[in-house]
Design an enzyme around this catalytic site. Sequence first.
Site, PDB file in Angstrom:
ATOM      1  N   TYR A 124      82.976  48.003-124.367  1.00 40.19           N
ATOM      2  CA  TYR A 124      83.485  48.513-123.091  1.00 40.19           C
ATOM      3  C   TYR A 124      82.487  49.447-122.422  1.00 40.19           C
ATOM      4  O   TYR A 124      82.577  49.687-121.214  1.00 40.19           O
ATOM      5  CB  TYR A 124      84.805  49.263-123.282  1.00 40.19           C
ATOM      6  CG  TYR A 124      85.953  48.449-123.817  1.00 40.19           C
ATOM      7  CD1 TYR A 124      85.900  47.067-123.916  1.00 40.19           C
ATOM      8  CD2 TYR A 124      87.124  49.088-124.239  1.00 40.19           C
ATOM      9  CE1 TYR A 124      86.967  46.341-124.425  1.00 40.19           C
ATOM     10  CE2 TYR A 124      88.193  48.371-124.744  1.00 40.19           C
ATOM     11  CZ  TYR A 124      88.114  46.998-124.840  1.00 40.19           C
ATOM     12  OH  TYR A 124      89.176  46.292-125.348  1.00 40.19           O
ATOM     13  N   LYS A 168      86.159  49.270-131.637  1.00 40.74           N
ATOM     14  CA  LYS A 168      86.005  47.903-132.152  1.00 40.74           C
ATOM     15  C   LYS A 168      84.544  47.538-132.350  1.00 40.74           C
ATOM     16  O   LYS A 168      83.667  47.983-131.606  1.00 40.74           O
ATOM     17  CB  LYS A 168      86.662  46.903-131.192  1.00 40.74           C
ATOM     18  CG  LYS A 168      88.094  47.242-130.835  1.00 40.74           C
ATOM     19  CD  LYS A 168      88.701  46.235-129.879  1.00 40.74           C
ATOM     20  CE  LYS A 168      90.010  46.756-129.305  1.00 40.74           C
ATOM     21  NZ  LYS A 168      89.795  47.738-128.235  1.00 40.74           N
TER      22      LYS A 168
END
Length: 278
Positions: free
Chosen positions: A51, A76
Amino acid sequence: MTDVPTVQLNDGTEIPQLGFGVWQVPADDAERVVAEALKVGYRHIDTAAIYGNEEGVGRAIAASGVPREELWVTTKLWVGDFKEGNTKQALRTSLEKLGLDYVDLYLIHWPSPEDEAYVQAYQDMEELKAEGLTRSIGVSNFLPEHLDAVIGASSTVPSVNQIEVHPVLQQRDVQSADASHGIATQAWSPLAQGEVFGDEPIVAAAEAHGVNPAQVIIRWHLQRGRILFPKSVTPERIASNFDVFGFELSADELAAIDGLERDGRRGAHPATFNPASQ
């Protein structure tokens, strides 16, 4: 602050059932929106290395004054990192960006199953957990066959499988596989990016309870036992998405929303998606 219910994971940790997501939140906005979410009362923040906004999330956490032990932070592992054998360094890099000593949950972002590199990545994550760099480990976008592969090759059952779930894509086969292994299902894109706000069962429930369609859908997820983390960059919506504990959907309302399933996948399919080649 409203008390958010928690879900006990299979490793004994407890995760707030309603969190706040930052997918597609620009790096420059992440600090502001996460600060707003923490002010509203969210204590579960979901981000990811890919992200590009972990630093903003970390700055908001540091400035919030909320004790670390009251927060649940998920990030993640990106496919490119584990394909190159960099799982352990990837988490250390994320921790540095977040300004944290540990995360609460570390997930493999996608299986990318043209090979089984994700199995080695999961084994490496077991070691990261043993080192105390993450409290829990899990997976994201895993289908039943991917779950079987990691469970068969490791000593730790994933605590979480984070998958696309919303009224028009419920992935009941995956949710069933999760449940059979004691894995909690987390819903990403839980509001289907607004696609279902005008669907009759959702509109009817919103009118009946004096709430908006997003609140109805969030309530549906909560009552069905899923963990979720809607995303918004608008303060009013951040607040309204959290204001879902003053009403309850009836069994008939839940069933009507269940009936909206139409294989309405909005994201990539885990069986074929190879983000390492993107």
